[in-house]
Design an enzyme around this catalytic site. Structure first.
Site, PDB file in Angstrom:
ATOM      1  N   GLU A   1       0.827  -1.214   0.000  1.00 60.50           N
ATOM      2  CA  GLU A   1       0.000   0.000   0.000  1.00 60.50           C
ATOM      3  C   GLU A   1       0.851   1.250   0.000  1.00 60.50           C
ATOM      4  O   GLU A   1       2.027   1.219   0.360  1.00 60.50           O
ATOM      5  CB  GLU A   1      -0.954   0.035   1.187  1.00 60.50           C
ATOM      6  CG  GLU A   1      -0.412  -0.435   2.498  1.00 60.50           C
ATOM      7  CD  GLU A   1       0.801   0.269   3.001  1.00 60.50           C
ATOM      8  OE1 GLU A   1       0.773   1.525   3.032  1.00 60.50           O
ATOM      9  OE2 GLU A   1       1.786  -0.400   3.384  1.00 60.50           O
TER      10      GLU A   1
ATOM     11  N   GLU B   1       4.448  -0.407   1.617  1.00 64.59           N
ATOM     12  CA  GLU B   1       4.524  -0.635   0.161  1.00 64.59           C
ATOM     13  C   GLU B   1       4.402  -2.118  -0.191  1.00 64.59           C
ATOM     14  O   GLU B   1       4.244  -2.459  -1.366  1.00 64.59           O
ATOM     15  CB  GLU B   1       5.835  -0.102  -0.451  1.00 64.59           C
ATOM     16  CG  GLU B   1       6.031   1.382  -0.331  1.00 64.59           C
ATOM     17  CD  GLU B   1       7.344   1.865  -0.960  1.00 64.59           C
ATOM     18  OE1 GLU B   1       8.042   1.067  -1.595  1.00 64.59           O
ATOM     19  OE2 GLU B   1       7.659   3.058  -0.792  1.00 64.59           O
TER      20      GLU B   1
END
Lengths: 373, 373
Positions: free
Chosen positions: B181, B324
């Site tokens: 994310e 991430e």
């Protein structure tokens, strides 16, 4: 005696080559970490690892490097005392399994793209297995509960055999080494070496190895305690400790670590036996510790204490206790990522440039700027 | 209202597809672990992972599989409250960095052979970046300190977007998914969702995110506490929790996890935000937990508690806190090794056969037999 002296001098020459890390390269790596597109410090110990690798290599570490695990195999006379869950013959059988490609270390290494070198430093029976490097110092160590595991000369020979493996690796272009081992009885020898060098109680450093029950564990502790009592190894003489209560593969791994450090090759340390070799190497040369990279936390009970003692924090927690180098080979992937981060991640400046290009192409508004604000 | 109902039914249909693990396949894998050439249980949680993968897949998991990290990106209105160390614009800028290949997730994924899919589920500015999948439910969530983060319909749309990504992955032949994310402000939303669902105090679940000082941390805790106090989300209604205090990428990741589970694809869970999505998925469907594979332990303070709550024990301890999907991608290597161990390690029987062949060729004595004794 004269042969012993020559070999001791050879060893000393290697030790003298082991310098500190390259502070300039480390500073350069640290500065780079701080301008990469991520919150500062957010890659945690991955950043520390990248900095360590730079300090070892003298510059940013390369990517796509050749890597090798050296699996030192030897037998242990102390198995006569009934301290292992497996018979001594399994050492030779597993060496054959390594060359056949069916052991855990082969499978782990295949996934990681790691070369496996198997070294017979003293398997009891000389099987002359194809694919096994033969540096048989002795057909297994002696039973150290009764007499020294090996002579001082033999300990030196095993140490130098490990150093030679590091030399060959360097000449082959290997950029990272990992330590592996196979030897029925070697957690017993490792416990004795660790206790002798660290001064920890045997009850803290002796564990269940490949799977002892409570009764056999107590017996194993007694064997180690009695051996230490009998030999009274001098903690200030690591070669003496290896010869009295060590093992041929432990000595060879110690040599491998010293050899790697002398050639500025990082060496990934596997579990309890490898950790004991690392401790021995550091006791011989304190600079050697800078070249050690931890891997996994073993389920063998003394390992956490050993890592603490060496101030190494293992990265991988899977409760493994197999040895062979399996944990070290797993951690190779982490080293590769650390090296790649240093070389391939965009800096804030790079990203701003690429962002502006996107802006032009895509008519992005001013909102998309400003990562450095 | 009718559209909402249709989507809720769509979601429900996916949830109903999520079954338990295949016990037969797990037994088969467990039995295999016990005959491989290693002391029983000596690969620790690597063995458990292999068994879980078999239970998900319905048979031994394949090797050399395609794998993908899905990076869900969205903005958060709550950044208006000054709860983040970075300005909201960085979300879009980092999405551009992902497509440029320069972010940490790109570098980690390149080393691991993992495909990176970037999904815009609600970046504030519509950059229409090439290479980014566009399912913009909304141009960023609303400031949940003042009003709901999104409508229930929008939460459902984000959930279904995630499910759709899992469907596409399955059709592309992806065998393992990882959650990633990007969204400035998303540790704040995650903390609120975690607190709402678990009942933990906000002081325990709110952390420093990308790097807040003490004062800002207290402010962030206050914002989350006040928002929960205002919305009083019902812990038994996870969709309601997402819509009141969640984020678009958190909802999409929740959907990705449910979608993966419904297609019997293991999904590797990254850090705090991904963990919150996993918690939300499990609250929607308790069977979903069987498909979760933990990765690393994040330095974000609520993560350890979250993993505990989900009964997941992270494998990698590197103190990372980047998000991430970086931790999840690192752990892919562990899954690959686990799968390979199951399929490629020799059994005791295999090894005896290969040993006998060596005997014939090399005239090895009888000492080299007997691993099973």
């Amino acid at each position: 005696m004269s042969e012993e002296k020559t070999k001791e001098q050879e060893l000393q020459a290697i030790i003298e080559k082991i310098g500190p890390l390259d502070e300039k390269a480390m500073e350069k790596a640290r500065a780079r970490m701080d301008i990469l597109t991520k919150p500062q410090g957010s890659l945690g110990r991955m950043e520390d690892l990248a900095v360590q690798l730079a300090g070892i290599h003298g510059d940013f570490f390369p990517v796509d490097f050749r890597k090798r695990v050296v699996v030192m195999a030897a037998d242990h006379g102390v198995t006569e005392e009934g301290i292992s869950a497996y018979p001594s013959e399994v050492t030779a059988q597993m060496a054959a399994n390594f060359t056949g490609g069916g052991a855990a270390i082969n499978v782990f290494s295949r996934q990681g793209g790691v070369e496996v070198e198997v070294v017979d430093v003293g398997i009891r029976v000389d099987n002359n297995l194809p694919g096994v490097k033969r540096v048989r110092v002795k057909a297994g160590s002696d039973n150290f509960r009764r007499r020294p595991a090996m002579s001082r000369l033999e300990a030196l020979e095993a140490l130098l055999a490990g150093i030679e493996c590091a030399r060959e690796a360097a000449e082959d272009g290997i950029k990272v080494l990992a330590t592996g081992e196979m030897g029925i009885g070697n957690t017993t020898a490792s416990s004795a070496v660790m206790a002798a060098l660290s001064g920890y109680e045997t009850s803290l450093v002796v564990g269940r190895g490949a799977g002892l029950d409570d009764e056999k564990l107590l017996h194993k502790q007694k064997v180690v305690a009695e051996a230490l009592d009998m030999h009274k190894p001098d903690p200030k003489d690591p070669i003496g400790v290896l010869s009295l209560v060590g093992g041929l593969e432990i000595a060879a791994l110690t040599g491998l670590i010293l050899g790697a450090a002398s050639r500025r090759i990082p060496v990934v340390i596997d579990g309890f036996i490898s950790g004991t070799a690392a401790l021995t190497a550091v006791e011989m040369c304190s600079n050697a510790r800078y070249y050690l990279v931890p891997s996994h936390l073993s389920a063998e009970s003394g390992h956490a204490l050993l890592m603490d003692y060496l101030n190494l924090q293992p990265y991988i927690h899977m409760g493994m206790r197999l040895g062979e180098g399996t944990g070290a080979v797993l951690a190779m992937h982490l080293l590769e990522v650390a090296a790649r981060v240093t070389l391939e991640m965009a800096t804030f400046e790079d990203a701003r440039v690429s962002n502006k290009e996107v802006e032009k192409e895509e008519e992005v508004g001013s909102e998309s700027r400003g990562a450095e604000q």
